[in-house]
Design a protein around this motif. Structure first.
Motif, PDB file in Angstrom:
ATOM      1  N   ALA A   1     -24.308 -44.390 -57.390  1.00 13.49           N
ATOM      2  CA  ALA A   1     -23.649 -43.155 -57.775  1.00 13.49           C
ATOM      3  C   ALA A   1     -23.731 -42.063 -56.715  1.00 13.49           C
ATOM      4  O   ALA A   1     -22.985 -41.101 -56.763  1.00 13.49           O
ATOM      5  CB  ALA A   1     -24.256 -42.646 -59.073  1.00 13.49           C
TER       6      ALA A   1
ATOM      7  N   LYS B   1     -30.880 -45.429 -47.678  1.00 13.72           N
ATOM      8  CA  LYS B   1     -31.724 -46.543 -47.248  1.00 13.72           C
ATOM      9  C   LYS B   1     -32.579 -46.879 -48.443  1.00 13.72           C
ATOM     10  O   LYS B   1     -33.116 -45.996 -49.106  1.00 13.72           O
ATOM     11  CB  LYS B   1     -32.646 -46.101 -46.110  1.00 13.72           C
ATOM     12  N   TYR B   2     -32.694 -48.128 -48.663  1.00 14.14           N
ATOM     13  CA  TYR B   2     -33.330 -48.534 -49.888  1.00 14.14           C
ATOM     14  C   TYR B   2     -34.260 -49.699 -49.580  1.00 14.14           C
ATOM     15  O   TYR B   2     -33.829 -50.806 -49.296  1.00 14.14           O
ATOM     16  CB  TYR B   2     -32.226 -48.966 -50.848  1.00 14.14           C
ATOM     17  N   GLU B   3     -35.558 -49.404 -49.599  1.00 15.97           N
ATOM     18  CA  GLU B   3     -36.528 -50.445 -49.258  1.00 15.97           C
ATOM     19  C   GLU B   3     -36.619 -51.431 -50.420  1.00 15.97           C
ATOM     20  O   GLU B   3     -36.826 -51.031 -51.566  1.00 15.97           O
ATOM     21  CB  GLU B   3     -37.901 -49.813 -49.004  1.00 15.97           C
ATOM     22  N   ILE B   4     -36.424 -52.675 -50.128  1.00 14.25           N
ATOM     23  CA  ILE B   4     -36.505 -53.641 -51.231  1.00 14.25           C
ATOM     24  C   ILE B   4     -37.674 -54.597 -51.087  1.00 14.25           C
ATOM     25  O   ILE B   4     -37.972 -55.353 -51.990  1.00 14.25           O
ATOM     26  CB  ILE B   4     -35.213 -54.476 -51.378  1.00 14.25           C
TER      27      ILE B   4
ATOM     28  N   SER C   1     -29.553 -49.140 -59.216  1.00 11.68           N
ATOM     29  CA  SER C   1     -28.341 -48.462 -59.636  1.00 11.68           C
ATOM     30  C   SER C   1     -28.167 -47.245 -58.763  1.00 11.68           C
ATOM     31  O   SER C   1     -28.076 -46.146 -59.215  1.00 11.68           O
ATOM     32  CB  SER C   1     -28.487 -48.032 -61.079  1.00 11.68           C
ATOM     33  N   TRP C   2     -28.170 -47.487 -57.510  1.00 10.56           N
ATOM     34  CA  TRP C   2     -28.141 -46.338 -56.604  1.00 10.56           C
ATOM     35  C   TRP C   2     -26.751 -46.032 -56.092  1.00 10.56           C
ATOM     36  O   TRP C   2     -26.550 -45.298 -55.164  1.00 10.56           O
ATOM     37  CB  TRP C   2     -29.067 -46.582 -55.414  1.00 10.56           C
TER      38      TRP C   2
ATOM     39  N   ILE D   1     -28.795 -54.611 -68.005  1.00 10.82           N
ATOM     40  CA  ILE D   1     -28.993 -54.584 -66.559  1.00 10.82           C
ATOM     41  C   ILE D   1     -30.199 -55.428 -66.196  1.00 10.82           C
ATOM     42  O   ILE D   1     -30.166 -56.252 -65.284  1.00 10.82           O
ATOM     43  CB  ILE D   1     -29.228 -53.136 -66.086  1.00 10.82           C
TER      44      ILE D   1
ATOM     45  N   ILE E   1     -33.334 -57.902 -55.985  1.00 12.77           N
ATOM     46  CA  ILE E   1     -32.716 -56.614 -55.707  1.00 12.77           C
ATOM     47  C   ILE E   1     -32.177 -56.166 -57.049  1.00 12.77           C
ATOM     48  O   ILE E   1     -31.548 -56.938 -57.746  1.00 12.77           O
ATOM     49  CB  ILE E   1     -31.511 -56.737 -54.756  1.00 12.77           C
ATOM     50  N   GLY E   2     -32.390 -54.936 -57.380  1.00 12.87           N
ATOM     51  CA  GLY E   2     -31.831 -54.495 -58.639  1.00 12.87           C
ATOM     52  C   GLY E   2     -31.881 -53.007 -58.664  1.00 12.87           C
ATOM     53  O   GLY E   2     -32.930 -52.421 -58.803  1.00 12.87           O
TER      54      GLY E   2
END
Lengths: 796, 354
Positions: B252, B230-233, B249-250, B309, B246-247
């Motif tokens: 992996a 989960k990634y809070e943006i 590199s998750w 990036i 949004i940016g």
């Protein structure tokens, strides 16, 4: 209410305390991990620390404290990472690693921390990382959290922003334009967040929110400070990029609180040279601000700053190509035009600062000042104002406005050159006009401004007419007598400032003044006309001095005296007696001394006027005594009268003296009259003293006789001593009729009576007087033994 | 027999030829632990030695033959008995006979086809292993050695961005964009979210990465959804016109390439869920599938890569701004592009353009 406030405060303290504790624990762990070189774990703890900043419970103040605590800890991390990079340790993909943090607040704080370390360590990446950071912060849209996050960004990047004149490694990217873009973007976003705060929560908390917003405004303003600190932001950059960027944001946010602060901030933060080049755009923006914004304060702040700048001694001054006044004048006009609701006092205070500007920057341009006054006048005309009340704000502002030229020029004549000063003045109510008039007269006196021309006198007196004449709008009740006296004394003093080197001009001046003052009413003329009369006498003396060059001087003197006569008569009409009497006596003396053709007639007329005043108007016994004493004194000094005139006058004096009501008064007046027969002078004897020994003795004897009739024994003794003194005087003047025997008799009589006096303070004084008299005689006797027997047989 | 100390027994050991230098990677095993295994790619030769060590040297050791197999198989956990082998290669190392001493046999499977990626999932496992077998009359002696296979892809030829518009009528209208539809495992997702209309109070927004494993066919299909991250943006409520980047590199983390219909047995697909949570705690979400692929050689990222990036994000923003401008210019979504689907309590307008 206070109870809930208290509990809210307690809650806040508790919450903050808990958060700070958690920060301590986590940051301790972070440091331990860093010491052990466990970077990933350290980052995890750092992220946990930062998690505390996700709270919505804290007030801005508490949040700020928490933020400060945490940013200290992050600083530790930043230093560690910078060191590690410097040692050459490659921490791979750190910039990406920190992005694993699931929550955006910790993630972005870490991203900023690491980003700055990257910029320091790999300057090739600077430009892109800065751009990335400021862009990524958009993810936080919560106003409070966003503001602090962006503040952190601004703080961290303060030393790494590209700037002109910096020393860089090869391959460093980014230039001043990037810095400007960076800060401007950050500023715009922060401003949006800040403005948005007001829409959060209940409308009943609006006031509280405004307060909180005020507390936070410095965070937004720091962006502008940062811009101003950049070397590379020169005048061109400021004009073309920076200011338009800021103004765009300020105008478009349509929030009065923000607009007021930002405009103020621009003025304070950037140098004067920049403002000078951007006056038009700045002021144009002012006109576009929200109606609730107090534009006045903003413009005034700018004007004051520039005025100060123009005034600075070490500064370059205002460049010649910048028409500072014209620009301000136009823009202020358009601001006023665009804001119909602007209160009239604000309009005036804008004019106040305009006038200040004109005064400070262009001290010799009276036309500028006048133009401001003209504009103000036009505005007032449009507003249809009438006699604004002293207590009203607009009246106070107008007074400030009008006092400025008075204070700065310190010369009422310069003020008179302002065509629109007087018309504006008329907008005041009675009270304000009076205050302002007194102020102007006071200024004239303080600066010894001499008013030299008849027209100027006319103008000044018209201007301050509130003090000179009754006004249609003055209050019906009488003013406080003390205040009134003070005010009119001021006017009286002012009359002495009306002075021309040219006597003819001076005459015109006096005539003009007379016209104004003459209409002042009975209350005023007693203060205003006497100085005028004295000025007239003075003028007559001046004509006498110029008698060698002015053939017509005698005629002119005659004219002056008839002017004085008229003026004094005006006072008589005002049912005054003592004052005109004195003025007549003074006139008689002056006429006698100047000695122009016909002077005797004039002097006689004046003396006789004095007498008739004495007889007709003065009834109080004390006043009578002092009046007759004055008349006698004046007459004694006059030497212009021929025996033909002298004789009836002195007889009249003696007669008047003996007709006084009280015996003591009679006694004293008659005693005084004795002087007339000794040192009085008529023109027949070439100005020599009459020295009529017989008549002197008669007077003194008569005085003694009257004293004898006196019932009050202490008064009687007192009178005897006084008469004794007169005898001694004439004895010393070698009046043969006054013999030592006469003195002895009188001394004996006093010595007999003295012990009978009741012991009291008065008796003591009388004894002292007598004692001193005897002492005087003793001294005279001892010193005169050598040269004669004048005091032989004197019994002491 | 060997329990009693007589009779002969032997141990087998498989050693790869380049074991010293061969790269190993972590791979999750069925019990959830991670171990390191040798890494192979499709078409790579698998060669090595099989060491047969006799316990009692000098004694005869009889066998029915020695062989080595290379097997690729799919195990479905609900059907443990049946392993579906999609690769099965055998090499005989020795004919039936006797060994009198320990012996080493070389083997080589040249250019072995390894079409699928090794995978351990919730319900399915795809594994490759070498198995050496000494056939005996009573009990065979076997030894297995698992290897891990990574499938590499070339850059996708077509990799358009994902653009979607989503909203609740008269309440919310957002447009979001991911820069690509196909990402390699170390890739960075860059995107933007535009708020064209905001009339509800949003609390925060996150992107969830969902892995969906599908096994079985027909009526026996099993779906297993797993939220990997989960990634809070976004934190807080944006206003109209705001754009959120949004940016990250998750990718992996715990991720494999997308697998579609592997040997008709299973699929592993990945989705990005954009989740908006409003003040009442209600969620609104929009899903988009992304394709993951494994890139060839993994080069250490240089700083210039970081910079690349970072800069990518802005290129993305430029196009999105245009979109915003269009939308603000009164352009409503064309009806044909809209299809409604019921999701939670709210109706979403959805428009997907690949």
């Amino acid at each position: 209410m206070p109870a809930t406030q208290q509990s809210m405060q307690d809650d806040q303290e508790k919450l903050l305390d808990e958060a700070v504790q958690a920060v301590k624990v986590q940051s301790f762990q972070m440091k331990r991990c860093l010491d052990k070189n466990k970077l990933m774990d350290a980052l995890k703890h750092a992220s946990n620390t930062l998690g505390e900043l996700r709270t919505s419970m804290l007030s801005p103040k508490s949040y700020y404290e928490l933020y400060m605590a945490i940013s200290d800890e992050l600083h530790y991390l930043e230093i560690y990472l910078t060191d590690e990079f410097a040692k050459g340790r490659k921490v791979a993909d750190l910039y990406e690693l920190v992005q694993y943090a699931g929550n955006i607040i910790p993630r972005l704080y870490l991203l900023i921390t690491v980003g700055v370390v990257y910029v320091k360590s790999f300057s090739q990446s600077r430009r892109d990382i800065l751009k990335d950071l400021v862009e990524m912060c958009r993810g936080v849209q919560h106003p409070l959290r966003g503001l602090f996050l962006r503040n952190y960004l601004l703080q961290c990047t303060r030393n790494v922003l590209p700037d002109d004149g910096e020393v860089t490694e090869e391959g460093t990217t980014g230039d001043i334009n990037d810095s400007v873009d960076f800060v401007l973007l950050n500023f715009a976003e922060m401003n949006k967040l800040w403005v948005r705060m007001q829409h959060q929560g209940h409308s009943r908390d609006r006031e509280k929110r405004e307060k909180e917003r005020q507390e936070l405004r410095i965070l937004v303003g720091t962006n502008l400070v940062r811009l101003s600190q950049l070397e590379g932001v020169n005048v061109d950059k400021y004009t073309q990029v920076v200011l338009p960027g800021i103004l765009d944001q300020a105008v478009n946010c349509r929030d009065s609180l923000a607009q007021e602060y930002l405009m103020e901030c621009i003025i304070q933060v950037f140098p004067d040279e920049f403002h000078l080049q951007t006056l038009n755009s700045f002021l144009r923006a002012c006109a576009e601000l929200h109606q609730n914004v107090n534009v006045k304060n903003i413009i005034i702040a700018l004007i004051d700053r520039l005025a100060l700048f123009a005034h600075r001694e070490d500064g370059p001054g205002i460049p010649a190509d910048i028409k500072l006044f014209d620009v301000f004048s136009q823009q202020v006009a358009s601001v006023i035009q665009s804001r119909q609701e602007m209160p009239s006092e604000d309009v005036v205070s804008l004019q106040v600062s305009l006038i200040n500007l004109a005064m400070k920057c262009y001290p010799d341009r009276i036309d500028y000042v006048d133009k401001v006054l003209e504009t103000t006048l036009e505005i007032f005309n449009k507003m249809n104002l009438e006699h604004m009340a002293t207590s009203s704000a607009v009246s106070k502002e107008l007074m400030r406005l009008l006092k400025i030229p008075v204070d700065i020029y310190n010369n009422i004549l310069t003020v008179l050159q302002l065509q629109h000063f007087h018309p504006l003045f008329e907008y005041f109510d009675y009270e304000s006009r009076k205050i302002m008039s007194s102020y102007m007269l006071g200024n004239t006196l303080d600066n010894n401004t001499v008013i030299k021309a008849q027209e100027q006198v006319d103008a000044v007196l018209k201007l301050v007419s509130t003090l000179i004449q009754d006004q249609p709008d003055q209050p019906s009740e009488d003013p406080d007598p003390e205040d009134f006296a003070e005010e009119q004394n001021l006017v009286g003093r002012f009359i002495h400032m009306l002075h021309s080197e040219d006597p003819d001009q001076q005459y015109m001046i006096l005539n003009t003044a007379r016209k104004h003052f003459g209409a002042g009413g009975n209350q005023r003329i007693r203060f205003t006309l006497p100085p005028l009369v004295f000025a007239a006498y003075q003028l007559a003396f001046r004509y006498k001095e110029s008698s060698s060059v002015d053939e017509k001087w005698e005629k002119k003197c005659q004219k002056i005296f008839s002017f004085a006569h008229q003026t004094i008569s005006a006072l008589i009409k005002a049912e005054l007696a003592e004052l005109p009497l004195r003025l007549f006596l003074q006139g008689a003396l002056a006429a006698g001394e100047i000695g122009f053709e016909n002077h005797e007639t004039v002097a006689y007329e004046f003396m006789s006027q004095a007498f008739s005043l004495y007889e007709d108007e003065i009834s109080d016994s004390k006043a009578q005594l002092s009046a007759i004493t004055l008349i006698i004194g004046t007459f004694e000094r006059s030497k212009c009268f021929s025996e033909e005139n002298h004789e009836p006058l002195r007889t009249q004096c003696a007669l008047a003296a003996s007709k006084l009501l009280k015996k003591a008064d009679q006694c004293r007046a008659v005693g005084t009259c004795a002087q007339l027969f000794w040192s009085g002078r008529s023109s027949d004897k070439n100005g020599e003293e009459i020295q009529d020994e017989k008549r002197v003795m008669e007077c003194l004897k008569k005085a003694l006789k009257i004293a004898n009739q006196c019932m009050d024994s202490s008064l009687q003794v007192q009178l005897f001593i006084e008469i004794l003194n007169r005898y001694i005087y004439f004895h010393e003047k070698q009046n043969e009729a006054v013999t030592v025997q006469v003195l002895n008799q009188l001394i004996q009589k006093v010595q007999d009576d003295l012990p009978n006096l009741e012991a009291c303070e008065e008796a003591e004084l009388i004894k002292k007087h007598f004692h001193n008299t005897l002492e005087h005689l003793r001294v005279r006797k001892e010193s005169s033994e050598a040269d004669g027997a004048a005091y032989d047989g004197l019994l002491l | 027999m060997s329990f009693f100390g007589f009779g002969q027994s032997a141990e087998i050991d498989i050693v790869l030829n380049d074991a010293e230098t061969k790269k190993k990677v972590e791979h999750k095993t069925e019990d959830g632990k991670k171990d390191k295994y040798f890494l192979f790619y499709d078409g790579e030769t698998v060669s090595g030695k099989v060491n047969v060590t006799l316990k009692n040297p000098g004694k005869r050791f009889e066998h029915q033959g020695i062989k080595i197999e290379f097997i690729g198989q799919i195990e479905l956990y609900y059907d443990r008995g049946n392993h579906h082998e999609f690769v099965s290669l055998v090499k005989d190392l020795a004919r039936p006979g006797e060994l009198t001493q320990s012996q080493t046999f070389d083997f080589e499977f040249t250019h072995v086809e390894k079409p699928y990626e090794s995978y351990t999932g919730q319900n399915v496992k795809l594994r490759y292993f070498l198995r050496a077998t000494i056939s005996r009359r009573l009990n065979d002696i076997t030894k297995e050695m698992d290897i891990v296979v990574h499938t590499l892809s070339t850059y996708p030829e077509l990799n358009s961005s994902i653009k979607m518009e989503v909203g609740i009528e008269d309440c919310l209208h957002i447009e979001f964009e991911y820069n690509k539809s196909k990402y390699h495992l170390k890739d960075v997702i860059v995107g933007k979210i535009y708020f064209l209309l905001v009339r509800i109070k949003i609390k925060h927004m996150e992107i969830d990465i969902i892995k969906r494993e599908t096994t079985g066919t027909g009526p026996n299909v099993y779906h297993e959804n797993d939220t990997i991250a989960k990634y809070e943006i976004m934190d807080g409520a944006p206003v109209r016109g705001e754009s959120i980047p949004i940016g990250s590199s998750w990718l992996a983390m715990r991720m494999t390439p997308t697998m579609r219909d592997i040997n008709k047995k299973f699929s592993v697909r990945y989705y990005l869920n954009l989740v908006l949570i409003d003040e009442e705690g209600e969620a609104l979400l929009q899903t988009a599938e992304i394709t993951l692929w494994r890139k060839g050689d993994i080069v250490r990222k240089s700083m210039s890569h970081q910079a690349a990036i970072a800069s990518q994000r802005f290129e993305g923003s430029a196009t999105a701004e245009k979109a915003l401008a269009q939308a603000q210019g009164g352009q409503q979504l064309s009806p044909s592009a809209q299809s409604t689907s019921s999701l939670g309590k709210r109706t979403l307008c959805l428009c997907v353009c690949w």
